[in-house]
Design an enzyme around this catalytic site. Structure first.
Site, PDB file in Angstrom:
ATOM      1  N   TYR A  53       0.827  -1.198   0.000  1.00 50.77           N
ATOM      2  CA  TYR A  53       0.000   0.000   0.000  1.00 50.77           C
ATOM      3  C   TYR A  53       0.867   1.256   0.000  1.00 50.77           C
ATOM      4  O   TYR A  53       1.853   1.350   0.729  1.00 50.77           O
ATOM      5  CB  TYR A  53      -0.927   0.029   1.212  1.00 50.77           C
ATOM      6  CG  TYR A  53      -2.045  -0.993   1.180  1.00 50.77           C
ATOM      7  CD1 TYR A  53      -2.310  -1.754   0.047  1.00 50.77           C
ATOM      8  CD2 TYR A  53      -2.859  -1.195   2.289  1.00 50.77           C
ATOM      9  CE1 TYR A  53      -3.331  -2.687   0.025  1.00 50.77           C
ATOM     10  CE2 TYR A  53      -3.884  -2.126   2.280  1.00 50.77           C
ATOM     11  CZ  TYR A  53      -4.115  -2.866   1.143  1.00 50.77           C
ATOM     12  OH  TYR A  53      -5.125  -3.791   1.137  1.00 50.77           O
ATOM     13  N   GLY A 219     -16.192  -0.235  -3.938  1.00 48.30           N
ATOM     14  CA  GLY A 219     -15.506   0.956  -4.425  1.00 48.30           C
ATOM     15  C   GLY A 219     -16.323   2.224  -4.302  1.00 48.30           C
ATOM     16  O   GLY A 219     -16.078   3.199  -5.025  1.00 48.30           O
ATOM     17  N   LEU A 222     -21.900   1.452  -3.604  1.00 47.76           N
ATOM     18  CA  LEU A 222     -23.010   1.237  -2.671  1.00 47.76           C
ATOM     19  C   LEU A 222     -23.088   2.333  -1.612  1.00 47.76           C
ATOM     20  O   LEU A 222     -23.824   2.210  -0.635  1.00 47.76           O
ATOM     21  CB  LEU A 222     -22.865  -0.127  -1.993  1.00 47.76           C
ATOM     22  CG  LEU A 222     -23.054  -1.334  -2.908  1.00 47.76           C
ATOM     23  CD1 LEU A 222     -22.558  -2.609  -2.240  1.00 47.76           C
ATOM     24  CD2 LEU A 222     -24.521  -1.479  -3.301  1.00 47.76           C
TER      25      LEU A 222
END
Length: 325
Positions: A53, A219, A222
């Protein structure tokens, strides 16, 4: 905050897992520190990250930020159940072929040492294989993980993006060696991605593996933003959003009836499955984090769950019933 055991272990973790992938590329360090402090204040003790990350230009950036936050002291490290991952390349794979994506005893040792250094800690509670690597034997993997567990560098071993058959194989090979095996599987799962209900979730539940849902809001799809700012999404994302619009509008209507946000309902839905330990929340801001805390208080009725099934149909249950009976 509510808590549960991580898989078949005696380790208790919060029912929300703080995802840190945005720390660095999307969330500056100062804001990330505020989010992590707020998480501890709210009782969220489960933090998830990964060695890669930070983006291609600065892999490891996120772990470095978390490490500097730990270094402030105040019991921060002691209060956190820390999870990170290994698989992706960290250096220059063209120069060193062993740095390409995959798993090996060599890579696990090197990348574990790197994560510990960046995180400014001497141990990691949950060390996860970021993806399955079917080119490496379980003899090699379990021997490598056991070595680092015996050294006190890792507490438990987890997986991510494993198929149901991979989970079963991992547990079979661990049991042969008298080992605990996998305690968690981090898997993509949401109202828009219910395929894990066929094989992965049943296998995890049967073998005592706690499931951690990644991308539970798909992503942000929703999250209720049906009209994003121009230029904030790619043409492909916009096309998908339009295709899903009828479902998402029904979902928004239901959430309004419940008096809850779309994100809250979508996250609360993931917690209904008995195999689920926690969904990963990935806030970019402190405000976004604070808005998610209500999730653990929301209980969805059978009628609401039935309506969600109508809007977002699943595969029909577990295999083989879903397609054979």
């Amino acid at each position: 905050m509510k808590y549960t055991y991580l898989g078949k272990t005696g380790l208790k973790v919060s029912r929300l897992c703080l995802g840190t992938m945005n720390f660095g590329p999307s969330t500056e360090e100062k804001e990330a520190f505020k989010i992590m402090d707020a998480a501890l204040d709210a009782g969220v003790n489960f933090f998830d990250t990964a060695n890669v990350y930070g983006g291609n230009e600065h892999r490891g950036w996120t772990e470095e930020i978390i490490g500097r936050w730990f270094a402030q002291g105040g019991g921060r490290r002691e209060k956190v159940v820390l999870a990170t991952k290994v698989y992706g390349n960290m250096e220059h794979p063209i120069v060193d072929p062993n740095e390409q994506g995959g798993l090996s005893a060599y890579k696990i040792r090197r990348h574990l040492e790197g994560s510990l250094r960046r995180l400014q800690t001497d141990h990691i509670e949950l060390y996860q294989m970021h993806h399955v690597d079917r080119n490496v034997s379980w003899d090699e993997l379990w021997n490598a993980f056991q070595t680092h567990q015996n050294q006190g560098k890792i507490g438990y071993v987890g997986a991510s993006n494993f198929a149901g058959r991979d989970l079963v194989k991992a547990q079979y090979e661990a049991e042969k060696r008298g080992l605990l095996g996998l305690v968690s599987e981090q898997h993509k799962y949401s109202l828009l991605c219910r395929l894990p209900e066929l094989e992965v979730l049943p296998a995890a539940e049967e073998h005592g593996i706690g499931v951690i849902a990644w991308s539970p809001l798909d992503g942000g799809v929703l999250g209720g933003n049906l009209n994003p700012k121009e230029g904030s999404r790619t043409a492909r994302q916009t096309e998908r959003l339009e295709k899903l619009r009828p479902q998402l509008e029904q979902f928004s209507k239901l959430c309004k009836e419940l008096g809850e946000s779309e994100a809250t309902v979508a996250l609360a839905w993931t917690l209904v499955h008995p195999a689920m330990t926690a969904p990963i929340i990935g806030p970019r801001t402190l405000e976004q984090f604070e808005q998610t805390l209500r999730v653990v208080e929301v209980e969805l009725s059978e009628d609401v769950l039935a309506r969600l099934d109508e809007i977002f149909p699943g595969p029909g249950g577990e295999a083989p019933r879903a397609y054979a009976w």
